[in-house]
Design an enzyme around this catalytic site. Structure first.
Site, PDB file in Angstrom:
ATOM      1  CB  SER A 188     -57.853 -38.037  37.319  1.00  0.00           C
ATOM      2  OG  SER A 188     -57.351 -37.596  38.777  1.00  0.00           O
ATOM      3  CG  HIS A 216     -58.646 -36.299  33.911  1.00  0.00           C
ATOM      4  ND1 HIS A 216     -57.187 -37.039  33.628  1.00  0.00           N
ATOM      5  CD2 HIS A 216     -58.623 -35.657  34.997  1.00  0.00           C
ATOM      6  CE1 HIS A 216     -56.739 -36.539  34.451  1.00  0.00           C
ATOM      7  NE2 HIS A 216     -57.295 -35.815  35.345  1.00  0.00           N
ATOM      8  CE  LYS A 247     -54.817 -34.666  33.159  1.00  0.00           C
ATOM      9  NZ  LYS A 247     -54.271 -33.185  33.435  1.00  0.00           N
TER      10      LYS A 247
END
Length: 404
Positions: A188, A216, A247
């Site tokens: 990330s 991610h 996310k």
């Protein structure tokens, strides 16, 4: 000991180094993402958010919001407790079925966050598998590191994405010892991507399990949003795929997807699952709606990738240095903690642009950066405003420009 003096002294050190974190008081505006309202002592005003992990804006998606409202109407606000006692709701069951299907696994298990899913799963495997050695990438997330530490098993740290180093350390280990290779797909902070196939090849050769953190990447890559492993046709080769609902899916929670036996093992032995209140049904319902939408829609992913390409091109044209990588994360490199925080503060106060500075210990000293995450909902005008502001501040800080 004067505890208060100690606390204040430690905090003072963060201030002196320019690493003290200040939380902006923001309120996301439903239907207006990436706009948010910032509250200050002087009043409130709109800002544009550039560092959200709601990568696709699914937290604002009408179908997700509608599903959450419907679940509250049906079930009320909370889950009622831990799933082992009173908290297993039908929405939890449906969500785990969706996640297992997303990753082509027999089963899935949801947790209250991605941090907890990493910590609980790795820690439980480390504690319960006799003689287990966990081979951990040097840049793994803090939750993975903490989980391995909690497991109190033997650990071997291998150089980041370095296949030769991983191979050498696997070869040096006891050939009879059970092994697990733990790594991420998209890292990330730098935005680089692991060589998943080659790591799986080594795992097969040395008889190791594989644990892939896709937090991610889920929702972002692959024809159905299953992550980098789906995009590369490798999901079946991974023992455990771990992901988040907080996310790209736009809500909250974490999970693992694996075999029936492995998920049941973690469900039965992981204290981080057993003794934690379950996700509210509304969050599970929102996650189900988001996953189903992104399984069938490529529009958000295509639009997102176009925004990332355009931002990188505009940064290049202005000479703003950013770390090249094959992912959606755009790290704009500052290289100085105090200047990084100053730029972030000025962007917020003078330009109504919200992007947090990333300083040590999250990244090594002298690699401080602004971690920018474009979304499909950032307009051309938003991009021009951001790059124009960075262009001005780069000159004011006398920071080096990138050479085309």
């Amino acid at each position: 000991m004067d505890f208060e003096a100690f606390f204040k002294s430690e905090l003072g050190g963060l201030h002196e180094e320019g690493r003290y974190r200040v939380f902006a008081d923001l309120e996301r505006q439903q239907g207006q993402f990436p706009r948010a309202t910032r509250y200050t002592e002087a009043g409130s005003h709109d800002v544009t958010v550039w560092c959200s992990n709601d990568y696709l804006g699914m937290g604002q998606n009408p179908s997700v919001i509608a599903a959450m409202k419907e679940a509250i109407d049906h079930c009320g606000a909370g889950a009622g407790g831990t799933r082992n006692i009173s908290g297993t709701n039908h929405y939890h069951v449906l969500l785990e079925q969706e996640l297992a299907d997303l990753h082509g696994k027999e089963s899935a298990l949801i947790f209250t966050s991605g941090y907890i899913s990493n910590w609980a799963t790795l820690g439980t495997l480390g504690q319960k598998i006799p003689g287990l050695i966990i081979f951990s990438d040097a840049l793994n997330h803090a939750s993975m590191i903490e989980g391995i530490r909690y497991g109190r098993c033997e650990k071997v740290i291998w150089k980041h994405n370095d296949l030769k180093d991983l191979e050498a350390k696997l070869a040096a280990a006891d050939p009879k010892a059970p092994k697990l290779i733990a790594f991420e797909s998209v890292y990330s902070m730098d935005g680089d991507i692991a060589p998943i196939k080659e790591i799986c090849d080594l795992a097969d050769r040395f008889g190791a399990m594989t644990y892939l953190d896709e937090v991610h990447a889920v929702g972002m890559y692959g024809p159905r949003g299953g992550g980098v492993a789906e995009r590369e046709g490798l999901m079946d080769r991974l023992t455990i795929i771990e992901g988040t609902l907080g996310k790209a899916f736009g809500v909250m929670g974490g999970y693992i997807a694996a075999s029936n036996a492995l998920c049941d093992f973690i469900r039965s032995f992981a204290s981080g699952f057993i003794f934690t209140t379950a996700l509210p049904p509304s969050l599970a319902a929102g996650a189900i709606a988001s996953i189903r939408h992104l399984k069938s829609s490529q529009l958000e992913r295509f639009a997102h990738q176009e925004r990332v390409r355009r931002l990188r091109s505009m940064l290049d044209a202005s000479g703003i240095p950013h770390m090249p990588n094959p992912s959606h994360i755009v790290p704009v490199m500052v290289g100085d903690a105090a200047k990084c925080k100053w730029i972030s503060d000025i962007l917020l106060d003078n330009f109504n642009i919200y992007v947090q500075p990333i300083n040590y210990p999250t990244v090594p000293k002298k690699t401080e950066r602004l971690r920018i995450t474009p979304t499909p909902l950032h307009s051309d005008a938003d991009l021009e405003h951001l790059v124009g502001a960075l262009h001005q501040l780069w000159s004011r800080c006398a920071l080096a420009r990138a050479v085309a």
